[in-house]
Design a protein around this motif. Sequence first.
Motif, PDB file in Angstrom:
ATOM      1  N   SER A  93      32.514  35.512  35.665  1.00 11.30           N
ATOM      2  CA  SER A  93      33.342  34.709  36.563  1.00 11.30           C
ATOM      3  C   SER A  93      33.408  35.400  37.914  1.00 11.30           C
ATOM      4  CB  SER A  93      34.756  34.545  35.996  1.00 11.30           C
ATOM      5  OG  SER A  93      35.627  33.994  36.978  1.00 11.30           O
ATOM      6  N   ARG A  94      33.398  34.626  38.980  1.00  4.75           N
ATOM      7  CA  ARG A  94      33.493  35.229  40.315  1.00  4.75           C
ATOM      8  C   ARG A  94      34.862  35.852  40.560  1.00  4.75           C
ATOM      9  NH1 ARG A  94      32.870  29.634  42.306  1.00  4.75           N
ATOM     10  NH2 ARG A  94      34.942  28.674  42.350  1.00  4.75           N
ATOM     11  N   ASN A  95      35.837  35.548  39.698  1.00  2.10           N
ATOM     12  CA  ASN A  95      37.167  36.134  39.838  1.00  2.10           C
ATOM     13  C   ASN A  95      37.287  37.481  39.130  1.00  2.10           C
ATOM     14  OD1 ASN A  95      38.157  33.848  41.276  1.00  2.10           O
ATOM     15  ND2 ASN A  95      38.398  32.754  39.336  1.00  2.10           N
ATOM     16  N   ASP A 110      28.527  40.233  47.219  1.00  2.00           N
ATOM     17  CA  ASP A 110      29.258  41.478  46.988  1.00  2.00           C
ATOM     18  C   ASP A 110      30.531  41.554  47.828  1.00  2.00           C
ATOM     19  OD1 ASP A 110      27.389  42.443  45.184  1.00  2.00           O
ATOM     20  OD2 ASP A 110      26.225  43.490  46.719  1.00  2.00           O
ATOM     21  N   LYS A 111      31.602  41.974  47.160  1.00  2.00           N
ATOM     22  CA  LYS A 111      32.873  42.208  47.839  1.00  2.00           C
ATOM     23  C   LYS A 111      33.474  43.488  47.279  1.00  2.00           C
ATOM     24  CE  LYS A 111      37.442  40.159  48.691  1.00  2.00           C
ATOM     25  NZ  LYS A 111      38.327  38.991  48.407  1.00  2.00           N
ATOM     26  N   LEU A 112      33.782  44.444  48.158  1.00  2.00           N
ATOM     27  CA  LEU A 112      34.311  45.730  47.726  1.00  2.00           C
ATOM     28  C   LEU A 112      35.590  46.059  48.482  1.00  2.00           C
ATOM     29  CD1 LEU A 112      30.927  46.025  47.877  1.00  2.00           C
ATOM     30  CD2 LEU A 112      31.511  48.204  46.849  1.00  2.00           C
ATOM     31  N   LYS A 113      36.586  46.511  47.720  1.00  2.00           N
ATOM     32  CA  LYS A 113      37.848  46.939  48.311  1.00  2.00           C
ATOM     33  C   LYS A 113      38.024  48.435  48.046  1.00  2.00           C
ATOM     34  CE  LYS A 113      41.424  44.290  47.831  1.00  2.00           C
ATOM     35  NZ  LYS A 113      42.597  43.581  47.238  1.00  2.00           N
ATOM     36  N   PHE A 114      38.324  49.203  49.107  1.00  2.00           N
ATOM     37  CA  PHE A 114      38.476  50.650  49.007  1.00  2.00           C
ATOM     38  C   PHE A 114      39.967  51.002  49.001  1.00  2.00           C
ATOM     39  CE2 PHE A 114      34.342  49.823  50.650  1.00  2.00           C
ATOM     40  CZ  PHE A 114      33.529  50.863  50.237  1.00  2.00           C
ATOM     41  N   SER A 131      34.754  34.473  47.434  1.00  2.00           N
ATOM     42  CA  SER A 131      35.123  33.181  46.847  1.00  2.00           C
ATOM     43  C   SER A 131      34.022  32.136  46.932  1.00  2.00           C
ATOM     44  CB  SER A 131      36.390  32.645  47.527  1.00  2.00           C
ATOM     45  OG  SER A 131      36.177  32.495  48.925  1.00  2.00           O
ATOM     46  N   ASP A 132      33.027  32.335  47.809  1.00  2.00           N
ATOM     47  CA  ASP A 132      31.956  31.345  47.923  1.00  2.00           C
ATOM     48  C   ASP A 132      30.733  31.697  47.081  1.00  2.00           C
ATOM     49  OD1 ASP A 132      31.630  33.480  49.618  1.00  2.00           O
ATOM     50  OD2 ASP A 132      30.911  32.317  51.322  1.00  2.00           O
TER      51      ASP A 132
END
Length: 261
Positions: free
Chosen positions: A112-114, A150-154, A224-225
């Motif tokens: 899932s993208r979530n 790709d999405k990354l949170k530091f 989200s896209d």
Amino acid sequence: MIFFSKTLEIRFIVYRWVMLASVLLLLPVSTVFAATCQSGYISSTVKPQEYSQWPLNSLNSTITATGSTDPDDDVLITGSMTQNGDSQSINGAVNANSPNGGAFFIKQNMLSRNDTNTITYKFDKPLLNLSMSVYDIDREFRFFDYNWKDKLKFIAKDKVGQTVSPIFSNNGEYVTASGNTVTGDSRFGTFGTCSDNDFSSSCKITASFDQPITELSIEYGNASDAISDPVEQNIEVTFDDFCVPLPTYTISKDDGLTRVC
């Protein structure tokens, strides 16, 4: 005579610069570009061979970054990976194709993208001026959305649990940064995809922390896209350099004898 002296002087200056350049070329990359450390700290890094301490497909590992002068400079890094949702991950591999000869290779297949995976590194002593790079932050374009994005949170913390914000630099042309989050994106008209072993600057970002930190987490997921069930994706992580606190000693007297504690 004056002309002859000037010629010798110029030749000597050129010779000195050539010798200096030769010495710099022979030095390891970590030596030339080592972190600038204030008094009470010493520069260090994770050496290429030390990345392999993370066992293949393991969710947990303990890594020792050996100091340059003394065992007191060693840094013990406790690594872990946690899953949020129905994510399936291949974790703990080592990629030897990085510019410095080693990197943590993180590969995941989201249902899932979530969903997200969180990679956490805990340090046994506070590290100052830590600089680390992430490669292969990208996306794969589909018709009106993306197979992955790709999405990354530091998220970094100091020894009392306070958050230390990242300072981003070396933003690749396929990477956007906002706050503490980076996303695989690109300018209009480009696909924004890098290959699995691409350590070029296009899909790279460097995160630095100007305050001492004892913990660093990277939350890895999708924007989200991305499609609802994203395609397999991966990134590579390197610890470029950091400053390690030196041990402190106190001198006291006991019964007239001086001792070091």
